[in-house]
Each structure stands twice: as C-alpha cells, then as structure tokens.
Design a protein around this motif. Structure first.
Motif, PDB file in Angstrom:
ATOM      1  N   SER B  13     -10.457 -12.209 -33.495  1.00  0.00           N
ATOM      2  CA  SER B  13     -10.268 -13.225 -34.526  1.00  0.00           C
ATOM      3  C   SER B  13      -9.831 -12.600 -35.843  1.00  0.00           C
ATOM      4  CB  SER B  13     -11.530 -14.062 -34.708  1.00  0.00           C
ATOM      5  OG  SER B  13     -12.623 -13.237 -34.979  1.00  0.00           O
ATOM      6  N   ILE B  14     -10.054 -11.282 -36.013  1.00  0.00           N
ATOM      7  CA  ILE B  14      -9.511 -10.649 -37.219  1.00  0.00           C
ATOM      8  C   ILE B  14      -8.031 -10.324 -37.022  1.00  0.00           C
ATOM      9  CG2 ILE B  14      -9.601  -8.642 -38.737  1.00  0.00           C
ATOM     10  CD1 ILE B  14     -12.503  -8.461 -38.315  1.00  0.00           C
ATOM     11  N   PHE B  15      -7.692  -9.714 -35.856  1.00  0.00           N
ATOM     12  CA  PHE B  15      -6.325  -9.202 -35.721  1.00  0.00           C
ATOM     13  C   PHE B  15      -5.425 -10.086 -34.864  1.00  0.00           C
ATOM     14  CE2 PHE B  15      -8.772  -5.384 -36.770  1.00  0.00           C
ATOM     15  CZ  PHE B  15      -8.106  -5.057 -37.929  1.00  0.00           C
ATOM     16  N   THR B  16      -5.676 -10.148 -33.552  1.00  0.00           N
ATOM     17  CA  THR B  16      -4.679 -10.801 -32.693  1.00  0.00           C
ATOM     18  C   THR B  16      -4.618 -12.299 -32.924  1.00  0.00           C
ATOM     19  OG1 THR B  16      -6.306 -10.861 -30.947  1.00  0.00           O
ATOM     20  CG2 THR B  16      -4.699  -9.102 -30.869  1.00  0.00           C
ATOM     21  N   ASN B  17      -5.760 -12.941 -33.133  1.00  0.00           N
ATOM     22  CA  ASN B  17      -5.737 -14.386 -33.342  1.00  0.00           C
ATOM     23  C   ASN B  17      -6.097 -14.716 -34.777  1.00  0.00           C
ATOM     24  OD1 ASN B  17      -5.993 -14.017 -30.417  1.00  0.00           O
ATOM     25  ND2 ASN B  17      -5.978 -16.235 -30.412  1.00  0.00           N
ATOM     26  N   ASN B  18      -5.557 -13.939 -35.705  1.00  0.00           N
ATOM     27  CA  ASN B  18      -5.838 -14.160 -37.123  1.00  0.00           C
ATOM     28  C   ASN B  18      -5.619 -15.623 -37.482  1.00  0.00           C
ATOM     29  OD1 ASN B  18      -5.140 -14.388 -40.025  1.00  0.00           O
ATOM     30  ND2 ASN B  18      -5.618 -12.235 -39.975  1.00  0.00           N
ATOM     31  N   ILE B  19      -6.634 -16.203 -38.138  1.00  0.00           N
ATOM     32  CA  ILE B  19      -6.613 -17.650 -38.349  1.00  0.00           C
ATOM     33  C   ILE B  19      -5.448 -18.061 -39.239  1.00  0.00           C
ATOM     34  CG2 ILE B  19      -8.145 -17.733 -40.353  1.00  0.00           C
ATOM     35  CD1 ILE B  19      -9.514 -20.094 -38.652  1.00  0.00           C
ATOM     36  N   VAL B  47     -14.512 -17.595 -48.848  1.00  0.00           N
ATOM     37  CA  VAL B  47     -14.174 -18.252 -47.590  1.00  0.00           C
ATOM     38  C   VAL B  47     -14.966 -17.649 -46.434  1.00  0.00           C
ATOM     39  CG1 VAL B  47     -12.341 -18.484 -45.877  1.00  0.00           C
ATOM     40  CG2 VAL B  47     -11.901 -19.090 -48.219  1.00  0.00           C
ATOM     41  N   THR B  48     -15.060 -16.309 -46.406  1.00  0.00           N
ATOM     42  CA  THR B  48     -15.813 -15.661 -45.332  1.00  0.00           C
ATOM     43  C   THR B  48     -17.240 -16.165 -45.298  1.00  0.00           C
ATOM     44  OG1 THR B  48     -14.493 -13.718 -45.768  1.00  0.00           O
ATOM     45  CG2 THR B  48     -16.388 -13.421 -44.340  1.00  0.00           C
ATOM     46  N   PHE B  49     -17.844 -16.190 -46.489  1.00  0.00           N
ATOM     47  CA  PHE B  49     -19.236 -16.617 -46.597  1.00  0.00           C
ATOM     48  C   PHE B  49     -19.419 -18.051 -46.088  1.00  0.00           C
ATOM     49  CE2 PHE B  49     -22.599 -18.512 -49.260  1.00  0.00           C
ATOM     50  CZ  PHE B  49     -23.638 -17.668 -48.926  1.00  0.00           C
ATOM     51  N   VAL B  50     -18.587 -18.961 -46.600  1.00  0.00           N
ATOM     52  CA  VAL B  50     -18.743 -20.375 -46.230  1.00  0.00           C
ATOM     53  C   VAL B  50     -18.411 -20.580 -44.750  1.00  0.00           C
ATOM     54  CG1 VAL B  50     -17.884 -22.694 -46.654  1.00  0.00           C
ATOM     55  CG2 VAL B  50     -18.324 -21.188 -48.550  1.00  0.00           C
ATOM     56  N   MET B  51     -17.373 -19.905 -44.266  1.00  0.00           N
ATOM     57  CA  MET B  51     -16.981 -20.104 -42.869  1.00  0.00           C
ATOM     58  C   MET B  51     -18.080 -19.630 -41.919  1.00  0.00           C
ATOM     59  SD  MET B  51     -13.529 -18.824 -41.056  1.00  0.00           S
ATOM     60  CE  MET B  51     -12.340 -19.636 -42.061  1.00  0.00           C
ATOM     61  N   GLY B 141     -15.646 -13.190 -38.019  1.00  0.00           N
ATOM     62  CA  GLY B 141     -14.347 -12.555 -37.807  1.00  0.00           C
ATOM     63  C   GLY B 141     -13.214 -13.351 -38.421  1.00  0.00           C
ATOM     64  N   SER B 142     -13.235 -14.677 -38.230  1.00  0.00           N
ATOM     65  CA  SER B 142     -12.153 -15.494 -38.776  1.00  0.00           C
ATOM     66  C   SER B 142     -12.133 -15.424 -40.291  1.00  0.00           C
ATOM     67  CB  SER B 142     -12.309 -16.952 -38.367  1.00  0.00           C
ATOM     68  OG  SER B 142     -12.364 -17.049 -36.992  1.00  0.00           O
ATOM     69  N   GLY B 143     -13.325 -15.463 -40.885  1.00  0.00           N
ATOM     70  CA  GLY B 143     -13.398 -15.382 -42.342  1.00  0.00           C
ATOM     71  C   GLY B 143     -12.829 -14.065 -42.834  1.00  0.00           C
ATOM     72  N   LEU B 144     -13.244 -12.951 -42.188  1.00  0.00           N
ATOM     73  CA  LEU B 144     -12.738 -11.645 -42.599  1.00  0.00           C
ATOM     74  C   LEU B 144     -11.236 -11.558 -42.377  1.00  0.00           C
ATOM     75  CD1 LEU B 144     -15.517  -9.222 -41.305  1.00  0.00           C
ATOM     76  CD2 LEU B 144     -14.951  -9.789 -43.661  1.00  0.00           C
ATOM     77  N   GLY B 145     -10.760 -12.146 -41.281  1.00  0.00           N
ATOM     78  CA  GLY B 145      -9.332 -12.131 -40.995  1.00  0.00           C
ATOM     79  C   GLY B 145      -8.550 -12.850 -42.082  1.00  0.00           C
ATOM     80  N   TRP B 146      -9.090 -13.987 -42.525  1.00  0.00           N
ATOM     81  CA  TRP B 146      -8.411 -14.742 -43.588  1.00  0.00           C
ATOM     82  C   TRP B 146      -8.404 -13.934 -44.879  1.00  0.00           C
ATOM     83  CZ3 TRP B 146      -8.614 -17.211 -48.279  1.00  0.00           C
ATOM     84  CH2 TRP B 146      -7.687 -18.230 -48.474  1.00  0.00           C
ATOM     85  N   ALA B 147      -9.560 -13.311 -45.185  1.00  0.00           N
ATOM     86  CA  ALA B 147      -9.653 -12.510 -46.410  1.00  0.00           C
ATOM     87  C   ALA B 147      -8.661 -11.353 -46.348  1.00  0.00           C
ATOM     88  CB  ALA B 147     -11.072 -11.988 -46.586  1.00  0.00           C
ATOM     89  N   LEU B 148      -8.561 -10.722 -45.183  1.00  0.00           N
ATOM     90  CA  LEU B 148      -7.618  -9.615 -45.019  1.00  0.00           C
ATOM     91  C   LEU B 148      -6.193 -10.096 -45.255  1.00  0.00           C
ATOM     92  CD1 LEU B 148      -7.054  -6.696 -43.970  1.00  0.00           C
ATOM     93  CD2 LEU B 148      -6.813  -7.697 -41.713  1.00  0.00           C
ATOM     94  N   ALA B 149      -5.863 -11.260 -44.687  1.00  0.00           N
ATOM     95  CA  ALA B 149      -4.503 -11.788 -44.806  1.00  0.00           C
ATOM     96  C   ALA B 149      -4.146 -12.054 -46.259  1.00  0.00           C
ATOM     97  CB  ALA B 149      -4.373 -13.069 -43.980  1.00  0.00           C
ATOM     98  N   ILE B 150      -5.046 -12.724 -46.982  1.00  0.00           N
ATOM     99  CA  ILE B 150      -4.688 -13.094 -48.360  1.00  0.00           C
ATOM    100  C   ILE B 150      -4.644 -11.856 -49.254  1.00  0.00           C
ATOM    101  CG2 ILE B 150      -7.025 -13.719 -49.137  1.00  0.00           C
ATOM    102  CD1 ILE B 150      -5.735 -15.983 -50.697  1.00  0.00           C
ATOM    103  N   THR B 151      -5.491 -10.853 -48.962  1.00  0.00           N
ATOM    104  CA  THR B 151      -5.469  -9.644 -49.785  1.00  0.00           C
ATOM    105  C   THR B 151      -4.178  -8.860 -49.556  1.00  0.00           C
ATOM    106  OG1 THR B 151      -7.832  -9.581 -49.416  1.00  0.00           O
ATOM    107  CG2 THR B 151      -6.865  -7.692 -50.492  1.00  0.00           C
ATOM    108  N   LEU B 152      -3.766  -8.751 -48.274  1.00  0.00           N
ATOM    109  CA  LEU B 152      -2.501  -8.086 -47.959  1.00  0.00           C
ATOM    110  C   LEU B 152      -1.354  -8.754 -48.701  1.00  0.00           C
ATOM    111  CD1 LEU B 152      -2.499  -7.553 -44.087  1.00  0.00           C
ATOM    112  CD2 LEU B 152      -2.396  -5.810 -45.844  1.00  0.00           C
TER     113      LEU B 152
END
Lengths: 205, 196
Positions: B13-19, B47-51, B141-152
């Motif tokens: 959910s962080i990498f291959t199926n990044n939300i 977002v990570t926290f709430v999700m 995982g989804s929350g962290l994936g979203w955070a990673l995406a927006i930071t990148l």
C-alpha cells in the motif's frame, strides 16, 4: 421586448458551467474520479450519469431548503444530502449494472467527496433559486461527463484499440498498455488541461 | 492473522498500490498543498494519523454493527460521519492537550474531512475484504504512501519554480505531468508484490 440571449441570467449560468468555469479544467475539481474512471468509455458514461443525478438532486434539495438551512451546519447538510443520493446511485448500479459497478469499484461511493458537488452547493445552490440551480447542475454535470468521456475515448482507443467494446484499430495495432494504467491518466489529463487552457487563455494561478 | 500478509499489505500500500499514484485518491489536496515541503509534510502526517484511526473505527462499525443488522448499504453515510466526527474530536483534543501540535497540524485538519483518500481507504478495506489485522497495516501503509507521494511532489515542485514551463501548463498541468512520471516509477515496484 426582445432580450438578447447572451444577456439572460440562465444563459450565463449554463455557459459558466459548460465552458467559462469548467469544473475540471478551470477549477480543477473532481480530479480523482476523472483520472480513475476514464479508462473505458462505458465506465466514464456511467460515472458521469451518476454525478449528474447526484448534482441535480443536491441542487434541487439545497436550493429549495436554502432559507431553512442554518449557516453553521450547512456543510453537514450538504454531506448528508450528497451521501443519501450517492447511496441511491450505488444501489441502482448494483441492481442493474453489476459489471460496471464492479469496474468502478469504490469510486461510485467516492461521489460523496467529489469536490464538484460540494463546491457547487457551497458556491451556487445555497444562494440561488431552484430553476437556476437545476441549470447549473445540468451544465456542470454535462461538462464533467464530456471531459471524462473524451479522456476515456483517447485512453480506450489507444490502450485497448476499442471504443465501447467495438474494435476500431486494425488487427496489427499494438495497444499502448501505459494508457490504461495510472500514468496514462495523468498524461491525458495534463494534455487536456494544456489544450483547454490554451484555447480559453486561462491565466495560470 | 499471520504477520507476513500484514507486512505484504503494508509495503504494497506504500509502493505498488500507492493510494495516490495507483488509485488517484486525495488529488484535490495533493494539488493545492504540494507547493512547499513543510506544508506537504504537515498535511501528510495529519492524513496518516486520521486514516490509520478511521479505517480501524470504520472496520469495527462495519463488521460489528452494520453487517449483523443488514445495513451495509448505509456504509457511505456512516463512514463519512465517522470521519467528520473523528476529525472534529481530534481537533478539540489536540487543541486542549498539545497546542504545539495543534499549530503544526491544526490548519490541515478541517481539510481532511473532504479528502477522498480517507473515505477511499475505508471503502477499499470493505471491497478487498481485509481482516482486522490487515486493516491496521493497510490504514497505516496507505497514509504513509500518501504522505510520501505529496512530499516527493512538493520537492519537485519547488524546483519547477526555476524552470520555463509553457504558460498554459503552469500550475496544475505540469503537476499532472510530473505525477504521471512518478506514477511510472512507482509502477516499477509492481514486480515486487501486489495486492488486490
């Protein structure tokens, strides 16, 4: 007394929705579902119909009740209204078009958080009478649908070589797999924004 | 639940199926708040926290209240109400007990109610029929994936300020193109593992 068509309020409402304040290209609302559901034309049409229905229903309800809704709780009111009609759309798809519902997946439910509906309710329906709201809902819904459908046309044609399941491309055509996957959606939307903004000469934010 | 399936869902959910890059959820706030890295990090952590918490709460409500009563069709309205109430509660709680955190996250919290990634995570959890343990990993995982995406994206967008982008493409257009290229690189992880 003859009134010029382009001066009437209704005409302006419709034109704002269809072109000048186009929800996707000029205000960048409702992008999530535009990207996700535009992989096939039939999904795009189903999603567009769902959004038009929810927009219309929300427009009617909110504009009829606009004098009764207290300002403090208006956001929650929109949400409950939108959610109720989204449930109707979901139930309907489940009963009559289960394959499409399967393909759209969670995005039917995500009509609730589609910013177009929330945005129009807050910007327009809460201040205007039901007739103008219906026009506005139709215009915005139709422009959302035609955007989705035209993106889906490109993606389905290049990605599968078909349109609505009919083969268009010749036999030897190699499908561009990237078009039906996630990156294709981003590229097609970027090109779409580029084209429409060049045509409309929108000033970048 | 065995730990490997949980970890698999977490990584996937962080990498291959990044939300964001695979399911396109949370685009609105992604487009608006990805101008600066600090803003992106703040919103990403909120977002990570709430999700994480709302998927757990929605899991319990769905399987222990709605399913026994046969009210699954009400799930949309219940999920969105839970999310709105949770965000409101967190806002009051954080404001009362940790003013510092409130100033860091406070402005982002109201935005989160209408972030479709949060609702989407709850809906995916139901559609993919995750167990309780899997839901915990999926939400985090989804929350962290979203955070990673927006930071990148924020990092790259700070650089686009120095480039000469064609006028009509400025703003949203170029972000879409960049997002497409990042989505392609994320697809490269697909050989590693996938979840459906």
């Amino acid at each position: 007394m003859a009134v010029k068509l382009s001066n009437t309020r209704s005409y302006n409402t419709v034109m704002d929705g269809l072109w000048r304040d186009h929800p996707i290209s000029s205000m960048v609302l409702g992008i999530c579902s535009a990207l996700a559901v535009s992989n096939k034309v039939e999904n795009a049409l189903a999603m567009g119909a769902g959004v038009i229905f929810v927009l219309l229903a929300t427009g009617i309800i909110v504009s009829v009740l606009r004098k009764l809704i207290p300002r403090r709780v208006r956001i929650i009111t929109y949400m409950v209204t939108i959610a109720s009609f989204t449930i109707i759309v979901d139930r309907y798809l489940d009963a009559f078009y289960p394959e499409i519902r399967e393909a759209i997946g969670p995005y039917a439910g995500l009509i609730i958080t589609n910013c177009i509906i929330m945005g129009r309710a807050e910007a327009f329906y809460i201040q205007n009478n039901p007739f103008q709201s219906i026009l506005d809902a139709l215009a915005n819904g139709v422009s959302y649908t035609y955007t989705l459908t035209s993106m889906a046309l490109i993606r389905e044609l290049l990605g599968f070589g078909t349109v609505l399941g009919f083969r268009i491309m010749p036999e030897g055509f190699t499908p561009w797999v990237v078009m039906v996957m996630a990156p294709g959606a981003f590229f097609v939307l970027a090109v779409f924004l580029w084209v429409t903004r060049t045509m409309a000469r929108v000033e970048p934010e | 639940m065995d730990i490997t399936s949980g970890l698999k869902i977490f990584i996937a959910s962080i990498f291959t199926n990044n939300i964001l890059f695979a399911s396109f959820l949370g685009m609105c706030s992604f487009l608006v708040c990805s101008n600066r890295i600090s803003t992106a990090l703040g919103l990403g952590s909120a977002v990570t926290f709430v999700m994480f918490f709302t998927t757990i709460i929605n899991y319990l409500i769905y399987y222990y209240i709605l399913v026994p009563l046969g009210l699954e069709f009400l799930s949309f309205i219940i999920f969105i109400a839970v999310i709105a109430a949770f965000v409101q509660f967190v806002e009051m709680f954080v404001e009362r007990f940790s003013p510092d955190l409130y100033y860091a996250l406070g402005i982002f919290l109201p935005l989160i109610t209408v972030n479709c990634a949060i609702l989407g995570a709850s809906l995916f959890m139901v559609i993919r029929e995750y167990s309780f343990g899997e839901t915990i990993f999926f939400g985090l995982g989804s929350g962290l994936g979203w955070a990673l995406a927006i930071t990148l994206m924020a990092g790259l967008r700070e650089k686009t300020g120095y480039t000469n982008v064609p006028r009509p493409l400025r703003g949203t257009g170029i972000v879409m193109l960049i997002a497409g290229i990042i989505a392609m690189t994320f697809m490269g992880f697909a050989g590693m593992m996938s979840v459906q």
